[in-house]
Scaffold this motif. Structure first.
Motif, PDB file in Angstrom:
ATOM      1  N   TRP A   7     -50.860  51.078 -28.535  1.00  0.00           N
ATOM      2  CA  TRP A   7     -52.131  50.780 -27.863  1.00  0.00           C
ATOM      3  C   TRP A   7     -51.928  49.748 -26.758  1.00  0.00           C
ATOM      4  N   ALA A   8     -51.156  48.709 -27.050  1.00  0.00           N
ATOM      5  CA  ALA A   8     -50.925  47.663 -26.049  1.00  0.00           C
ATOM      6  C   ALA A   8     -50.232  48.229 -24.810  1.00  0.00           C
ATOM      7  N   VAL A   9     -49.221  49.068 -25.024  1.00  0.00           N
ATOM      8  CA  VAL A   9     -48.502  49.669 -23.893  1.00  0.00           C
ATOM      9  C   VAL A   9     -49.436  50.577 -23.100  1.00  0.00           C
ATOM     10  N   ALA A  10     -50.177  51.436 -23.812  1.00  0.00           N
ATOM     11  CA  ALA A  10     -51.037  52.410 -23.127  1.00  0.00           C
ATOM     12  C   ALA A  10     -52.139  51.730 -22.323  1.00  0.00           C
ATOM     13  N   LEU A  11     -52.819  50.742 -22.911  1.00  0.00           N
ATOM     14  CA  LEU A  11     -53.952  50.102 -22.240  1.00  0.00           C
ATOM     15  C   LEU A  11     -53.502  49.241 -21.065  1.00  0.00           C
ATOM     16  N   THR A  12     -52.425  48.486 -21.239  1.00  0.00           N
ATOM     17  CA  THR A  12     -51.957  47.649 -20.131  1.00  0.00           C
ATOM     18  C   THR A  12     -51.395  48.511 -18.996  1.00  0.00           C
ATOM     19  N   ALA A  13     -50.709  49.613 -19.333  1.00  0.00           N
ATOM     20  CA  ALA A  13     -50.167  50.497 -18.296  1.00  0.00           C
ATOM     21  C   ALA A  13     -51.288  51.167 -17.506  1.00  0.00           C
ATOM     22  N   LEU A  14     -52.342  51.590 -18.201  1.00  0.00           N
ATOM     23  CA  LEU A  14     -53.471  52.218 -17.499  1.00  0.00           C
ATOM     24  C   LEU A  14     -54.162  51.213 -16.583  1.00  0.00           C
ATOM     25  N   ALA A  15     -54.303  49.973 -17.050  1.00  0.00           N
ATOM     26  CA  ALA A  15     -54.902  48.932 -16.207  1.00  0.00           C
ATOM     27  C   ALA A  15     -54.021  48.657 -14.995  1.00  0.00           C
ATOM     28  N   GLY A  16     -52.699  48.604 -15.206  1.00  0.00           N
ATOM     29  CA  GLY A  16     -51.785  48.396 -14.089  1.00  0.00           C
ATOM     30  C   GLY A  16     -51.849  49.518 -13.075  1.00  0.00           C
ATOM     31  N   LEU A  17     -51.973  50.759 -13.554  1.00  0.00           N
ATOM     32  CA  LEU A  17     -52.105  51.907 -12.655  1.00  0.00           C
ATOM     33  C   LEU A  17     -53.373  51.793 -11.819  1.00  0.00           C
ATOM     34  N   MET A  18     -54.491  51.442 -12.438  1.00  0.00           N
ATOM     35  CA  MET A  18     -55.763  51.358 -11.728  1.00  0.00           C
ATOM     36  C   MET A  18     -55.716  50.294 -10.625  1.00  0.00           C
TER      37      MET A  18
END
Length: 476
Positions: A7-18
């Motif tokens: 979850w930590a990887v997925a959520l932070t990566a999506l925020a970084g992409l945005m």
């Protein structure tokens, strides 16, 4: 990984992409913004620059706020600010409101990006962290090929405000999941330095303001000279203050390393050239070649595809060949491609003639990017990496601000939007300016020692970084 770590990887990566996407998605919408809001070239420039400027100057302060008040709390606050500012951009009735909202958006992004990496590092144990960071970098890196394409698709299919509206549902999903799926963490309670932040912001704004206004108002006008001189003096004052500060916002001692200094200067000029080129390339495809925004985004895919594919290859080779060859050769290729495009640019140019230089540019940029990162971050032991990363990302964003300002100034001096030939004249000069910025990056990269370490072993003991006291006490 455990579910919590995933979850930590997925959520932070999506925020970084945005956040990364928002600095690029606007490039294919600039012509639509210009015609809809009757924006001048100066106002278009500030639409890009306002976001990158606040992003750059607030990065290191955002990391300190997260350490003190809670990283997850400030990460969520950054997402909320980013979403509210995105709505402000979409609803902007004019360019002034759009630029102001973009500046607030950049402030939100400055909270999100460094704290996303810190939260990921806190959630994932060291033995799995490199893989998690690789996933984060891969997802965030998708913004380079996807940004112009997504912007073009949205502008063509709906309208330009929707490039900002799409951030709202993404943040609406991210905020509650971050609050429930990511554990809170804090770091060392370093002393905040609002005075240093104000000096850094004022110094950067003064120089950028002069670069933006110089060609239209005249370089001898008080409204240009005073901000320029004031910005330089404030910058010198900041450096003097930080040299004496016990806990500096800008750790100047890191620049004692040739590897670190060369890598940071190289990314400054590289990102300035890249963002400056993207600023005009999408407009050239639409104004000079008559492409729709969607077709312009698709036309930039050969460039974007290289920036996604090549780093996965060069990253594995840097350890064998060293950092300097990739920085010098990569930025040399990019400079060649910019001159190539400038030489062939003409109204109605056949798109097939642009494919080869776009690929060459993409390969060059993608080869140099991981090398500059290795130079900036790989020369230090773990306790220095956080500050080194903050400096690197700040230099990258400031380079983008500087590059756009310089390239637009060159365009304004040689061309205009009054006719297609006038635009192409300015575009040609702008590409030459992008090549010059890239060549400055080549010179910066040549400062890096031939066999500079990219592994963090024996950090700069022979590279001029550590003081005699550090070596004797064994802090590294």
């Amino acid at each position: 990984m455990t579910p919590a770590q995933r979850w930590a990887v997925a959520l932070t990566a999506l925020a970084g992409l945005m956040v990364t996407l928002d600095s690029l998605v606007v490039t294919t919408a600039l012509d639509a913004i210009r015609t809809t809001l009757h924006a001048t070239i100066e106002e278009l420039e500030w639409t890009v620059t306002a976001y990158v400027l606040t992003f750059a100057v607030l990065l290191m302060t955002a990391a300190a706020l997260g350490d003190r008040f809670g990283r997850r709390r400030m990460f969520v606050a950054g997402l909320a600010v980013f979403a509210a500012a995105s709505a402000g951009c979409a609803l902007a009735p004019g360019t002034g409101a759009l630029i102001a909202a973009r500046a607030v958006q950049g402030a939100g992004a400055a909270l999100v990006m460094p704290l996303a990496l810190t939260l990921l590092g806190a959630a994932v144990p060291p033995d799995r962290r490199s893989r998690a960071l690789g996933v984060f970098a891969g997802v965030a890196g998708l913004a380079v090929p996807v940004g112009p394409l997504l912007g073009g698709a949205v502008v063509t299919g709906i309208s330009w405000p929707w490039i900002f509206w799409i951030n709202i549902p993404v943040t609406a999903v991210l905020i509650p999941l971050a609050l429930t799926r990511i554990a809170e963490s804090t770091g060392p309670r370093t002393r905040l330095q609002p005075g240093a932040l104000v000096l850094a912001t004022a110094a950067t704004f003064g120089v950028v303001w002069a670069l933006v206004r110089g060609n239209t108002a005249g370089w001898d006008r008080p409204g240009v000279l005073l901000p320029l001189v004031g910005g330089v003096l404030l910058g010198l004052g900041l450096v003097r203050w930080q040299r004496r500060a016990a806990e500096p916002l800008l750790p100047l001692h890191l620049f004692g390393s040739r590897t670190f200094t060369g890598g940071n200067l190289a990314i400054f000029f590289e990102w300035g050239s890249v963002l400056g080129a993207l600023f005009f390339m999408a407009q050239f495809l639409q104004i000079g070649l008559g492409f729709s925004p969607l077709r312009a985004g698709l036309a930039l895919m050969p460039w974007g595809a290289m920036t996604f594919i090549v780093p996965q290859i060069t990253g594995a080779l840097i350890g064998r060949a060293g950092i300097r060859p990739f920085v010098v050769a990569g930025l040399g290729l990019h400079a060649t491609a910019m001159l190539w495009i400038g030489l062939i640019a003409e109204p109605g140019l056949a798109y097939r003639q642009l494919i080869a230089p776009l690929i060459v540019s993409g390969i060059g940029v993608a080869a140099a990017l991981p090398a500059t990162q290795s130079a900036a971050l790989g020369a230090f032991a773990p306790q220095y990496v956080g500050k080194a990363s903050g400096v690197y990302n700040t230099m990258r964003q400031l380079g983008g601000v500087f590059g756009v300002a310089v390239v637009v100034a060159v365009f304004a001096a040689t061309g205009s939007y009054l006719s297609v030939p006038a635009f192409v004249n300015g575009f040609t000069a702008a590409m030459v300016a992008c090549a010059a910025l890239s060549l400055a990056g080549v010179l910066s990269g040549s400062v890096v020692p031939k066999r500079a370490s990219s592994t963090g072993e024996h950090p700069a003991a022979t590279d001029g970084l550590l003081s005699r006291r550090d070596r004797l006490t064994g802090t590294v």
